[in-house]
Write a protein that holds these residues in place. Structure first.
Motif, short mmCIF file in Angstrom:
data_model
loop_
_atom_site.label_atom_id
_atom_site.label_comp_id
_atom_site.label_asym_id
_atom_site.label_seq_id
_atom_site.Cartn_x
_atom_site.Cartn_y
_atom_site.Cartn_z
N PRO A 1 46.75 40.69 30.78
CA PRO A 1 47.78 39.79 30.40
C PRO A 1 48.83 40.45 29.91
O PRO A 1 50.16 39.88 29.91
CB PRO A 1 46.94 38.58 29.72
N ILE B 1 49.39 46.34 34.22
CA ILE B 1 50.09 45.28 34.98
C ILE B 1 49.32 43.86 34.83
O ILE B 1 48.22 43.68 34.82
CB ILE B 1 49.80 45.69 36.69
N SER B 2 50.12 42.79 34.73
CA SER B 2 49.95 41.37 34.74
C SER B 2 50.47 40.83 35.95
O SER B 2 51.64 40.73 36.25
CB SER B 2 50.13 40.75 33.36
N ILE B 3 49.65 40.03 36.59
CA ILE B 3 50.36 39.24 37.62
C ILE B 3 50.80 37.90 37.30
O ILE B 3 51.32 36.99 38.15
CB ILE B 3 49.09 38.87 38.86
N LEU C 1 44.41 45.89 34.53
CA LEU C 1 44.79 44.69 34.83
C LEU C 1 44.87 43.86 33.62
O LEU C 1 43.64 43.91 32.74
CB LEU C 1 44.19 43.99 35.90
N LEU D 1 42.99 33.73 33.13
CA LEU D 1 41.95 34.37 34.22
C LEU D 1 40.96 34.95 33.01
O LEU D 1 40.96 34.92 31.91
CB LEU D 1 42.55 35.23 35.07
N THR D 2 39.54 34.84 33.86
CA THR D 2 38.63 35.59 33.20
C THR D 2 38.12 36.85 33.43
O THR D 2 37.38 37.58 32.73
CB THR D 2 37.15 34.73 33.78
N GLY D 3 39.09 37.65 34.28
CA GLY D 3 38.80 38.85 34.70
C GLY D 3 39.91 39.50 35.34
O GLY D 3 40.78 39.00 35.98
N PRO E 1 43.44 39.58 39.91
CA PRO E 1 44.53 40.39 39.72
C PRO E 1 44.80 41.54 40.59
O PRO E 1 45.75 41.93 41.34
CB PRO E 1 44.63 40.42 38.14
N GLY F 1 39.00 44.48 33.85
CA GLY F 1 38.16 44.04 32.61
C GLY F 1 37.76 42.86 32.76
O GLY F 1 38.01 42.21 33.75
N HIS F 2 36.64 42.45 31.96
CA HIS F 2 36.20 41.20 31.92
C HIS F 2 35.84 40.97 30.45
O HIS F 2 36.39 41.40 29.65
CB HIS F 2 34.97 41.13 32.71
N TYR F 3 35.33 39.65 30.31
CA TYR F 3 35.06 39.43 28.91
C TYR F 3 36.17 39.26 28.14
O TYR F 3 37.29 38.61 28.74
CB TYR F 3 33.95 40.13 27.90
N GLU F 4 36.32 39.45 26.80
CA GLU F 4 37.65 39.11 25.93
C GLU F 4 38.52 40.35 26.35
O GLU F 4 39.66 40.19 25.97
CB GLU F 4 37.25 39.13 24.56
#
Ligand code: JBZ
Length: 253
Positions: free
Chosen positions: A88, A130-132, A86, A137-139, A143, A112-115
């Motif tokens: 962006p 995939i991006s929703i 997941l 978002l932060t993680g 998604p 994923g999380h963080y940057e």
């Protein structure tokens, strides 16, 4: 269908999929959701899953080793699943992709999380990205839940026979007609007379017209993407001749 979710926050997934159709689907053996804590695959006693970015900059990056090893552990149990990151930067998630994924036997989601995650995960581990949608978002957890919801309800048998997925919004490519239930008059707001008439032909025609009006007013982009059936085609021509009607654009702009 088997779904493995790799996340730093496995507990986030326990509530939303523990109720209703998803619970029933799990009980009936139609789906199995396996939650994997990425930290279980960390290499140190502090269970480190992230590190500073090479080249500097803000935030942390998820390390590759725990993610590769978690996917490899899953693959030893069940090889060959699509590995979905997941992000962006991924392919925009739409109903068409949900339907495609619903045909798979095994999906692995990497949240994923963080940057973000180390680029080598994208290059050498994920089979899909995939991006929703276009918001920050932060993680990847939410998604992943969105994708799971959209996909699981399309897995044969997950919805009951009276909740067939075909009639819903976006499946047919149009927005849905307005729905009403009792009472017929609530605070003076009346249910449209036609729905109380028992005339199924007129009801179907009214619903077709409402779907088209709504879609025309709110999401004209959807109308361009789809092939209308003959009844919808005729209804749309009639609507366009009648001219615009502001009712459905209230609250917009
Ligand atoms: C997504 C770093 O983890 C993230 C952050 C934002 C984000 C995702 C994962 S997935 N946004 C989206 O689907 O748009």
């Amino acid at each position: 269908m088997r779904i493995d979710v790799l996340t730093l926050f496995p507990k986030l997934f326990e509530e939303p999929f523990g109720y209703g159709i998803f619970k029933r689907a799990a009980e009936n053996g139609l789906v199995r959701v396996n939650l994997v804590d990425i930290r279980d695959y960390a290499h140190d006693k502090h269970r480190t899953a992230d590190d500073y970015p090479y080249g500097g900059g803000a935030g942390m990056v998820m390390k590759p080793e725990p993610l590769f090893e978690a996917v490899e552990a899953v693959a030893r149990e069940a090889p060959g699943g699509r590995v979905i990151l997941l992000t962006p930067q991924g392919r925009p998630f739409r109903q068409e992709l949900a339907a495609e994924l619903a045909g798979e036997d095994h999906l692995v989601f990497i949240c994923g999380h963080y940057e973000g995650v180390d680029e080598r995960v994208r290059e050498h581990l994920a089979t899909d990205e995939i991006s929703i949608g276009d918001y920050v978002l932060t993680g990847g957890e939410i998604p992943a839940m969105v994708v799971m919801d959209a996909v699981l309800r399309l897995v044969p048998g997950v919805l009951g026979s009276d909740e067939s997925p075909l009639e819903e919004s976006h499946a047919g490519g149009l927005l849905e007609y307005p729905q009403y239930t009792r009472p017929p008059d609530y605070r003076g707001w009346k249910v449209p007379e036609v729905l109380l008439s028992g005339n199924h032909g007129e009801i179907a025609a009214w619903r077709r017209e409402q779907e088209l009006k709504r879609t025309l007013a709110r999401r004209p982009d959807l109308l361009e993407k789809i092939e209308l059936g003959p009844e919808h085609r005729k209804a749309l021509d009639r609507l366009k001749k009648r001219g615009p009607d502001n009712e459905d654009s209230k609250d917009r702009e």
